[in-house]
Design an enzyme around this catalytic site. Structure first.
Site, PDB file in Angstrom:
ATOM      1  N   SER A 108       0.820  -1.211   0.000  1.00  0.00           N
ATOM      2  CA  SER A 108       0.000   0.000   0.000  1.00  0.00           C
ATOM      3  C   SER A 108       0.859   1.268   0.000  1.00  0.00           C
ATOM      4  O   SER A 108       0.466   2.283  -0.567  1.00  0.00           O
ATOM      5  CB  SER A 108      -0.963   0.008   1.182  1.00  0.00           C
ATOM      6  N   TYR A 110       3.569   1.852  -1.689  1.00  0.00           N
ATOM      7  CA  TYR A 110       3.851   2.185  -3.092  1.00  0.00           C
ATOM      8  C   TYR A 110       2.564   2.542  -3.834  1.00  0.00           C
ATOM      9  O   TYR A 110       2.526   3.485  -4.622  1.00  0.00           O
ATOM     10  CB  TYR A 110       4.582   1.039  -3.792  1.00  0.00           C
ATOM     11  N   ARG A 112      -0.095   3.945  -2.862  1.00  0.00           N
ATOM     12  CA  ARG A 112      -0.555   5.290  -2.523  1.00  0.00           C
ATOM     13  C   ARG A 112       0.304   6.369  -3.171  1.00  0.00           C
ATOM     14  O   ARG A 112      -0.048   7.543  -3.136  1.00  0.00           O
ATOM     15  CB  ARG A 112      -0.574   5.457  -1.008  1.00  0.00           C
ATOM     16  N   GLU A 133       7.368  -6.430 -11.570  1.00  0.00           N
ATOM     17  CA  GLU A 133       7.135  -5.359 -12.542  1.00  0.00           C
ATOM     18  C   GLU A 133       6.582  -4.155 -11.794  1.00  0.00           C
ATOM     19  O   GLU A 133       5.526  -4.251 -11.170  1.00  0.00           O
ATOM     20  CB  GLU A 133       6.141  -5.808 -13.622  1.00  0.00           C
ATOM     21  N   TYR A 166       3.864 -26.933 -12.367  1.00  0.00           N
ATOM     22  CA  TYR A 166       4.760 -26.134 -13.216  1.00  0.00           C
ATOM     23  C   TYR A 166       6.047 -26.913 -13.499  1.00  0.00           C
ATOM     24  O   TYR A 166       6.541 -26.914 -14.619  1.00  0.00           O
ATOM     25  CB  TYR A 166       5.072 -24.806 -12.514  1.00  0.00           C
ATOM     26  N   GLN A 176      14.418 -19.562 -12.141  1.00  0.00           N
ATOM     27  CA  GLN A 176      15.028 -18.321 -12.624  1.00  0.00           C
ATOM     28  C   GLN A 176      15.759 -17.611 -11.495  1.00  0.00           C
ATOM     29  O   GLN A 176      15.351 -17.664 -10.343  1.00  0.00           O
ATOM     30  CB  GLN A 176      13.980 -17.402 -13.252  1.00  0.00           C
TER      31      GLN A 176
END
Length: 184
Positions: A108, A110, A112, A133, A166, A176
């Protein structure tokens, strides 16, 4: 499907190395919080960033991704240009159990500030550093702080084991490390 509590996350992290490195309790003294919470785990963003740029007039094409689309930075604070985008990764390495699906929500703090964090679900038996991302939706430059909280992972237990995980289908983002670019 039910959401799993801090006691389960702690047990899986300590006994099964589901999260490495694992932070036992929320850390928040002067930083954006990270660590285990009531029903989730707040992961940190590492100090490796790929900032999108249009210096070379590159085209973003998920089927033919060019590394000319970004510049690389290793830094404690990443500046995202206005209305731009950055790829990063978690500090933590995750190993997801076969009967669990993990979804992620941004912090939150970020959100906001107009910074959106996107992560696709972590599927059963996926493992690796999570590529994050960050989108800056504002008309101003925005800061991302390395080694501080970036997003919260929520662990959902399935009613049973999936037929195909997966790992079973040899997913292209399995194990990865580092910031991982799109693959076809």
């Amino acid at each position: 499907m039910s959401i799993l509590p801090d006691t389960w996350i702690r047990e899986m992290a300590e006994e099964k190395a589901m999260i490495e490195p694992y932070v036992e309790a929320q850390r928040r003294e002067g930083v954006i919080s990270y660590g285990v919470s009531s029903y989730g785990y707040d992961a940190r963003v590492a100090d490796e960033f790929r900032i999108f740029t249009n210096v070379d007039n590159a085209l973003v094409d998920p089927k033919n991704f060019s590394d000319q689309s970004f510049v690389e930075r290793k830094t404690d604070v990443c500046i995202i240009p206005p209305n731009s985008f950055v790829l990063a990764r978690t500090v933590e390495y995750f190993r997801i159990p076969r009967d669990v699906l993990v979804i992620c929500l941004g912090k939150s703090t970020y959100a906001r500030c107009g910074i959106i964090v996107n992560v696709t679900p972590l599927e059963p038996e996926w493992e690796g550093h999570v590529t994050l991302e960050f989108s800056n939706t504002t008309p101003l430059p925005a800061k991302i702080y390395a080694n501080e909280g970036a997003c919260q992972f929520l662990f959902l237990k399935g009613e049973g084991n999936c037929e195909t995980s997966y790992a079973d289908r040899a997913g292209k983002y399995m194990k990865q490390t580092g910031v991982t670019l799109p693959r076809l």
